[in-house]
Design a protein around this motif. Structure first.
Motif, short mmCIF file in Angstrom:
data_model
loop_
_atom_site.label_atom_id
_atom_site.label_comp_id
_atom_site.label_asym_id
_atom_site.label_seq_id
_atom_site.Cartn_x
_atom_site.Cartn_y
_atom_site.Cartn_z
N LEU A 7 0.83 -1.21 0.00
CA LEU A 7 0.00 0.00 0.00
C LEU A 7 0.86 1.25 0.00
O LEU A 7 0.64 2.18 -0.80
N ILE A 8 1.85 1.29 0.87
CA ILE A 8 2.71 2.48 0.99
C ILE A 8 3.52 2.68 -0.29
O ILE A 8 3.67 3.80 -0.78
N TYR A 9 4.02 1.58 -0.86
CA TYR A 9 4.74 1.67 -2.13
C TYR A 9 3.84 2.26 -3.22
O TYR A 9 4.25 3.14 -3.98
N THR A 10 2.59 1.81 -3.27
CA THR A 10 1.65 2.30 -4.27
C THR A 10 1.36 3.78 -4.08
O THR A 10 1.31 4.55 -5.06
N VAL A 11 1.21 4.21 -2.84
CA VAL A 11 1.01 5.63 -2.56
C VAL A 11 2.20 6.44 -3.06
O VAL A 11 2.04 7.44 -3.76
N CYS A 12 3.39 5.98 -2.74
CA CYS A 12 4.60 6.69 -3.17
C CYS A 12 4.73 6.71 -4.69
O CYS A 12 5.07 7.74 -5.28
N VAL A 52 2.09 9.64 6.51
CA VAL A 52 3.55 9.78 6.57
C VAL A 52 4.13 9.64 5.16
O VAL A 52 4.99 10.42 4.75
N ALA A 53 3.67 8.65 4.41
CA ALA A 53 4.16 8.43 3.04
C ALA A 53 3.86 9.63 2.15
O ALA A 53 4.73 10.09 1.40
N ALA A 54 2.65 10.13 2.24
CA ALA A 54 2.28 11.30 1.42
C ALA A 54 3.16 12.50 1.76
O ALA A 54 3.63 13.21 0.86
N ASN A 55 3.40 12.71 3.03
CA ASN A 55 4.26 13.83 3.44
C ASN A 55 5.69 13.64 2.97
O ASN A 55 6.34 14.60 2.53
N LYS A 56 6.20 12.41 3.05
CA LYS A 56 7.56 12.13 2.55
C LYS A 56 7.64 12.44 1.06
O LYS A 56 8.61 13.04 0.58
N CYS A 57 6.63 12.02 0.31
CA CYS A 57 6.62 12.25 -1.13
C CYS A 57 6.53 13.74 -1.45
O CYS A 57 7.24 14.22 -2.34
N LYS A 58 5.69 14.45 -0.75
CA LYS A 58 5.57 15.88 -0.98
C LYS A 58 6.87 16.60 -0.68
O LYS A 58 7.30 17.49 -1.43
#
Length: 80
Positions: A7-12, A52-58
């Motif tokens: 899931l987190i990989y897909t979000v990233c 957390v993943a979305a914030n890391k990507c942003k």
């Protein structure tokens, strides 16, 4: 936490569109989350990890290095 890796990989990947970068950001997400796991209730792990993943990507996309690399690649593409 292992159950959320895909899931987190897909979000990233949805944010950065580059598999290797998405893998790095996924790993960064889990490292950050693991160091702050005590701040989150277990029933909210999934939502918290996605945030957390979305914030890391942003943060990654806002970084000056990424903007320069993308800009340079874009300019090189127009030269050919």
């Amino acid at each position: 936490m292992q159950q959320y890796q895909k899931l987190i990989y897909t979000v990233c990947l949805q944010f950065v569109h580059e598999p290797h970068t998405a893998e790095d950001l996924t790993q960064d997400t889990f490292l950050s989350a693991f160091s702050a796991i005590d701040r989150c209730e277990p029933q909210y792990y999934k939502q918290w990890l996605v945030r957390v993943a979305a914030n890391k990507c942003k943060d990654h996309l806002k970084s000056a290095w990424v903007r320069k690399a993308v800009s340079y690649t874009h300019l090189r593409a127009h030269e050919t």
